[in-house]
Structures are given as structure tokens and as C-alpha cells.
Design a protein around this motif. Structure first.
Motif, mmCIF file in Angstrom:
data_model
loop_
_atom_site.group_PDB
_atom_site.id
_atom_site.type_symbol
_atom_site.label_atom_id
_atom_site.label_comp_id
_atom_site.label_asym_id
_atom_site.label_seq_id
_atom_site.Cartn_x
_atom_site.Cartn_y
_atom_site.Cartn_z
ATOM 1 N N PHE A 8 38.831 31.266 43.972
ATOM 2 C CA PHE A 8 39.664 31.865 42.586
ATOM 3 C C PHE A 8 40.624 30.974 42.303
ATOM 4 C CE2 PHE A 8 41.387 33.664 46.412
ATOM 5 C CZ PHE A 8 43.123 33.783 46.194
ATOM 6 N N ILE A 9 41.340 31.186 41.182
ATOM 7 C CA ILE A 9 42.584 30.443 40.804
ATOM 8 C C ILE A 9 43.478 31.548 40.408
ATOM 9 C CG2 ILE A 9 43.479 28.854 38.820
ATOM 10 C CD1 ILE A 9 40.895 27.472 39.019
ATOM 11 N N TYR A 21 44.279 36.469 38.039
ATOM 12 C CA TYR A 21 43.440 36.053 38.914
ATOM 13 C C TYR A 21 42.174 35.800 38.047
ATOM 14 C CZ TYR A 21 40.060 36.668 42.683
ATOM 15 O OH TYR A 21 38.966 36.701 43.819
ATOM 16 N N LEU A 22 41.756 34.402 38.514
ATOM 17 C CA LEU A 22 40.493 33.888 37.670
ATOM 18 C C LEU A 22 39.426 33.847 38.702
ATOM 19 C CD1 LEU A 22 39.471 32.974 34.893
ATOM 20 C CD2 LEU A 22 40.148 30.558 35.629
ATOM 21 N N PRO A 23 38.473 34.495 38.583
ATOM 22 C CA PRO A 23 37.450 34.543 39.778
ATOM 23 C C PRO A 23 36.328 33.372 39.531
ATOM 24 C CG PRO A 23 36.704 36.413 38.028
ATOM 25 C CD PRO A 23 38.366 35.840 37.918
ATOM 26 N N PHE A 24 35.664 33.096 40.565
ATOM 27 C CA PHE A 24 34.767 31.761 40.423
ATOM 28 C C PHE A 24 33.881 31.972 39.399
ATOM 29 C CE2 PHE A 24 30.994 29.633 41.875
ATOM 30 C CZ PHE A 24 31.368 28.436 42.035
ATOM 31 N N SER A 41 38.483 23.265 27.573
ATOM 32 C CA SER A 41 39.455 24.033 27.972
ATOM 33 C C SER A 41 39.177 25.631 27.723
ATOM 34 C CB SER A 41 40.784 23.764 27.420
ATOM 35 O OG SER A 41 40.596 23.812 25.902
ATOM 36 N N PHE A 42 39.884 26.552 28.174
ATOM 37 C CA PHE A 42 39.608 27.879 28.061
ATOM 38 C C PHE A 42 40.759 28.450 27.070
ATOM 39 C CE2 PHE A 42 40.819 27.685 32.465
ATOM 40 C CZ PHE A 42 41.763 28.651 32.495
ATOM 41 N N ILE A 47 40.263 34.923 29.065
ATOM 42 C CA ILE A 47 40.624 35.432 30.349
ATOM 43 C C ILE A 47 40.329 37.036 30.330
ATOM 44 C CG2 ILE A 47 42.342 35.702 31.981
ATOM 45 C CD1 ILE A 47 42.974 32.819 31.599
ATOM 46 N N ASP A 48 39.637 37.392 31.525
ATOM 47 C CA ASP A 48 39.567 38.760 31.645
ATOM 48 C C ASP A 48 40.850 39.561 31.898
ATOM 49 O OD1 ASP A 48 38.597 41.639 32.474
ATOM 50 O OD2 ASP A 48 37.023 40.813 33.662
#
Length: 76
Positions: A8-9, A21-24, A41-42, A47-48
Motif C-alpha cells: 500500500f501507499i 491509504y491507497l491499497p495495492f 497520474s491519478f 481515490i477511495d
């Protein structure tokens, strides 16, 4: 991830003072989009927001809640 670990990031948006928290699964989707000719890019909107991390006493970044949510979504 392939060996059963958790990837994660943690993203910090300083101008919003928010941590995510950015899951895989999301990282992989963004990466695959980029190699298939899509956006490289995002955006914040992608993002959730359910993965926002709150601070807690003694833990400036309470990332364990993000991991727990990630794992619970994998079980479904």
C-alpha cells in the motif's frame, strides 16, 4: 502481494491536511491504465474516500485501520 504480503501507499495531501491509504488494487489499476496509454497520474477524485486515515493518540498516522479495511474487503 504475490507472496501473501500487503502492499500500500500512504498519501498525504498537505493542502487538505488529509491522509489516505491507497491499497495495492488501486495502485495496480492506475499503473495498468498508464501502460495501456491512459492517464499517467491519478486525481484526488479517483481515490477511495473510505480509506481516509484519522490520527489517533500516540499514532500520528493510524494506518492499521487502512490495512484492516483492505483485508476485510479482500475476504469478500
Amino acid at each position: 502481494e504475490e507472496q501473501g504480503g500487503i502492499s500500500f501507499i500512504i498519501l498525504f495531501y498537505s493542502h487538505r491536511n488529509e491522509i489516505y491509504y491507497l491499497p495495492f488494487t488501486q495502485i495496480k489499476a492506475f499503473y495498468e491504465r498508464s501502460i495501456n496509454g491512459g492517464r499517467k497520474s491519478f486525481r484526488f477524485e479517483e481515490i477511495d474516500k473510505e480509506f481516509i486515515l484519522k490520527s489517533a493518540p500516540g499514532a500520528p498516522v493510524h494506518y492499521l485501520e487502512g490495512i484492516q479495511r483492505d483485508l476485510s474487503l479482500r475476504d469478500n
